[in-house]
Design a protein around this motif. Sequence first.
Motif, mmCIF file in Angstrom:
data_model
loop_
_atom_site.group_PDB
_atom_site.id
_atom_site.type_symbol
_atom_site.label_atom_id
_atom_site.label_comp_id
_atom_site.label_asym_id
_atom_site.label_seq_id
_atom_site.Cartn_x
_atom_site.Cartn_y
_atom_site.Cartn_z
ATOM 1 N N VAL A 103 -3.182 11.779 -12.443
ATOM 2 C CA VAL A 103 -1.914 11.054 -12.530
ATOM 3 C C VAL A 103 -1.745 10.132 -11.329
ATOM 4 O O VAL A 103 -1.373 8.958 -11.469
ATOM 5 N N LEU A 104 -2.017 10.644 -10.131
ATOM 6 C CA LEU A 104 -1.869 9.818 -8.934
ATOM 7 C C LEU A 104 -2.857 8.657 -8.930
ATOM 8 O O LEU A 104 -2.524 7.544 -8.510
ATOM 9 N N ASN A 105 -4.063 8.900 -9.408
ATOM 10 C CA ASN A 105 -5.023 7.797 -9.481
ATOM 11 C C ASN A 105 -4.551 6.702 -10.418
ATOM 12 O O ASN A 105 -4.717 5.511 -10.131
ATOM 13 N N ILE A 106 -3.946 7.093 -11.530
ATOM 14 C CA ILE A 106 -3.416 6.094 -12.470
ATOM 15 C C ILE A 106 -2.272 5.316 -11.832
ATOM 16 O O ILE A 106 -2.230 4.080 -11.879
ATOM 17 N N LEU A 107 -1.345 6.031 -11.203
ATOM 18 C CA LEU A 107 -0.156 5.389 -10.648
ATOM 19 C C LEU A 107 -0.449 4.531 -9.418
ATOM 20 O O LEU A 107 0.248 3.544 -9.163
ATOM 21 N N LEU A 108 -1.478 4.913 -8.657
ATOM 22 C CA LEU A 108 -1.749 4.208 -7.395
ATOM 23 C C LEU A 108 -2.905 3.222 -7.498
ATOM 24 O O LEU A 108 -3.331 2.674 -6.480
ATOM 25 N N VAL A 109 -3.414 2.996 -8.704
ATOM 26 C CA VAL A 109 -4.536 2.062 -8.841
ATOM 27 C C VAL A 109 -4.117 0.683 -8.326
ATOM 28 O O VAL A 109 -3.053 0.160 -8.670
ATOM 29 N N GLY A 110 -4.935 0.136 -7.451
ATOM 30 C CA GLY A 110 -4.633 -1.164 -6.860
ATOM 31 C C GLY A 110 -3.574 -1.123 -5.777
ATOM 32 O O GLY A 110 -3.239 -2.167 -5.198
ATOM 33 N N LYS A 111 -3.062 0.070 -5.474
ATOM 34 C CA LYS A 111 -1.992 0.192 -4.475
ATOM 35 C C LYS A 111 -2.366 1.160 -3.351
ATOM 36 O O LYS A 111 -1.504 1.615 -2.605
ATOM 37 N N GLU A 141 0.833 -1.207 0.000
ATOM 38 C CA GLU A 141 0.000 0.000 0.000
ATOM 39 C C GLU A 141 0.867 1.257 0.000
ATOM 40 O O GLU A 141 1.728 1.432 0.860
ATOM 41 N N ILE A 142 0.619 2.129 -0.968
ATOM 42 C CA ILE A 142 1.400 3.362 -1.088
ATOM 43 C C ILE A 142 0.721 4.521 -0.357
ATOM 44 O O ILE A 142 1.387 5.431 0.133
ATOM 45 N N ALA A 143 -0.607 4.477 -0.234
ATOM 46 C CA ALA A 143 -1.313 5.566 0.434
ATOM 47 C C ALA A 143 -2.687 5.107 0.899
ATOM 48 O O ALA A 143 -3.246 4.131 0.375
ATOM 49 N N ALA A 144 -3.198 5.819 1.911
ATOM 50 C CA ALA A 144 -4.604 5.690 2.296
ATOM 51 C C ALA A 144 -5.317 6.905 1.711
ATOM 52 O O ALA A 144 -4.839 8.042 1.836
ATOM 53 N N VAL A 145 -6.448 6.674 1.059
ATOM 54 C CA VAL A 145 -7.132 7.721 0.290
ATOM 55 C C VAL A 145 -8.629 7.657 0.555
ATOM 56 O O VAL A 145 -9.137 6.700 1.137
ATOM 57 N N VAL A 146 -9.327 8.695 0.081
ATOM 58 C CA VAL A 146 -10.785 8.767 0.233
ATOM 59 C C VAL A 146 -11.406 8.933 -1.149
ATOM 60 O O VAL A 146 -10.971 9.781 -1.938
ATOM 61 N N SER A 148 -12.450 1.924 -12.060
ATOM 62 C CA SER A 148 -13.881 1.674 -11.890
ATOM 63 C C SER A 148 -14.195 1.165 -10.490
ATOM 64 O O SER A 148 -15.345 1.197 -10.045
ATOM 65 N N LYS A 149 -13.161 0.728 -9.764
ATOM 66 C CA LYS A 149 -13.343 0.259 -8.380
ATOM 67 C C LYS A 149 -13.138 1.378 -7.366
ATOM 68 O O LYS A 149 -13.342 1.174 -6.160
ATOM 69 N N GLY A 150 -12.716 2.555 -7.850
ATOM 70 C CA GLY A 150 -12.535 3.674 -6.938
ATOM 71 C C GLY A 150 -11.582 4.716 -7.493
ATOM 72 O O GLY A 150 -10.500 4.380 -7.992
ATOM 73 N N TYR A 151 -12.013 5.974 -7.421
ATOM 74 C CA TYR A 151 -11.205 7.117 -7.845
ATOM 75 C C TYR A 151 -11.164 8.062 -6.651
ATOM 76 O O TYR A 151 -12.192 8.378 -6.058
ATOM 77 N N PHE A 152 -9.961 8.514 -6.265
ATOM 78 C CA PHE A 152 -9.850 9.294 -5.029
ATOM 79 C C PHE A 152 -9.570 10.773 -5.276
ATOM 80 O O PHE A 152 -9.092 11.169 -6.340
ATOM 81 N N ASN A 153 -9.889 11.565 -4.279
ATOM 82 C CA ASN A 153 -9.573 12.991 -4.262
ATOM 83 C C ASN A 153 -8.201 13.167 -3.622
ATOM 84 O O ASN A 153 -7.951 12.678 -2.520
ATOM 85 N N ALA A 154 -7.303 13.879 -4.318
ATOM 86 C CA ALA A 154 -5.912 13.987 -3.863
ATOM 87 C C ALA A 154 -5.698 15.076 -2.814
ATOM 88 O O ALA A 154 -4.559 15.341 -2.433
ATOM 89 N N GLY A 155 -6.776 15.700 -2.328
ATOM 90 C CA GLY A 155 -6.637 16.690 -1.263
ATOM 91 C C GLY A 155 -6.351 16.082 0.090
ATOM 92 O O GLY A 155 -5.981 16.794 1.029
#
Length: 337
Positions: free
Chosen positions: A222-230, A151-156, A177-184
Amino acid sequence: MTQKYFDEKVICQTLDYNYSAGGDSEKFHIAFGIDKNFLFGCGVSVASILLANPDAALAFHVFTDYFSDEDRGRFEALAKQYRTQIVVYLVDCEQLKSLPSTKNWSYATYFRFIIADYFAGKTTKVLYLDADIACKGSIEALIELTFSDTEIAAVVAEGEAGWWEKRAVSLATPGLSKGYFNAGFLLINIPQWAAENISGKAIDMLRDPQAMRRITHLDQDVLNILLVGKSRFIDKKYNTQFSINYELKKDTVNPVNNNTVFIHYIGPTKPWHSWGLYPIAQSFLQAKKGSPWHDVALLTPKNSHQLRYAAKHMFNQNRYFSGILTYLKYFLSKIFK
């Protein structure tokens, strides 16, 4: 292996206001990346966290490219008032100014990459927050959270399944499609971020014209792409998003409740704006009252965009005379711009 895109040479000056009693190893680190327009909001955001978490051992880190003498006085006073540590880093932004930006997102949005790289090798976990966030609950669960090795990050999550599917298609990343997060809000697993060189990969993608043809939300996409599944998706109470401009709509549902920990004031109208006086802004206003910014007036509209929204809100608040005057200023600003 630790990999960093940004080295510490991007930090021009460090100001450490340390009035805390505990050692560094005991502290939970919270970081902000801002330009001069968000210093007011950032100071009050820090105050709100301290007010809601009086017993937590915290250290705050503010990365910015502007810091006046007045700012120095207020941030030091805040650290002294709450017996905490606030470290301010003045950043050389030349590497960032060539990256894509918009009217709503300046190059300061990329400070989160500098933050993650700066802490590599210094600590294991950092909470990154946007400055338009106010705290109204305990962050104890975030302090205690432990990451798995992958896990690289905890997100909402931002939005619901329909929005995630749209982002998955637009960004050609089915996993979204399983989740897109807000980077704030990003609770970053620093060693894992560094091991996978997330900052370097993100900057490379932002400089790639082909990748940028798909991207609309800059570093958030960009972060959503890089962290998908992580990433680990956690409860929305840690990033409850609400735009004060929603108050202009009928039947607006306010998602903030007694369980909310962080209110994220998305959109162009902020709680530090004089036309944003609604109950939703109370968490910010109460923290302002308990901070060195207690005597600072709420900001008045500075441009045609703000004048237009200010007038709308004044009418919505039954402040008709002020609304008429503000509309006149708005029309004059459009004529004489």
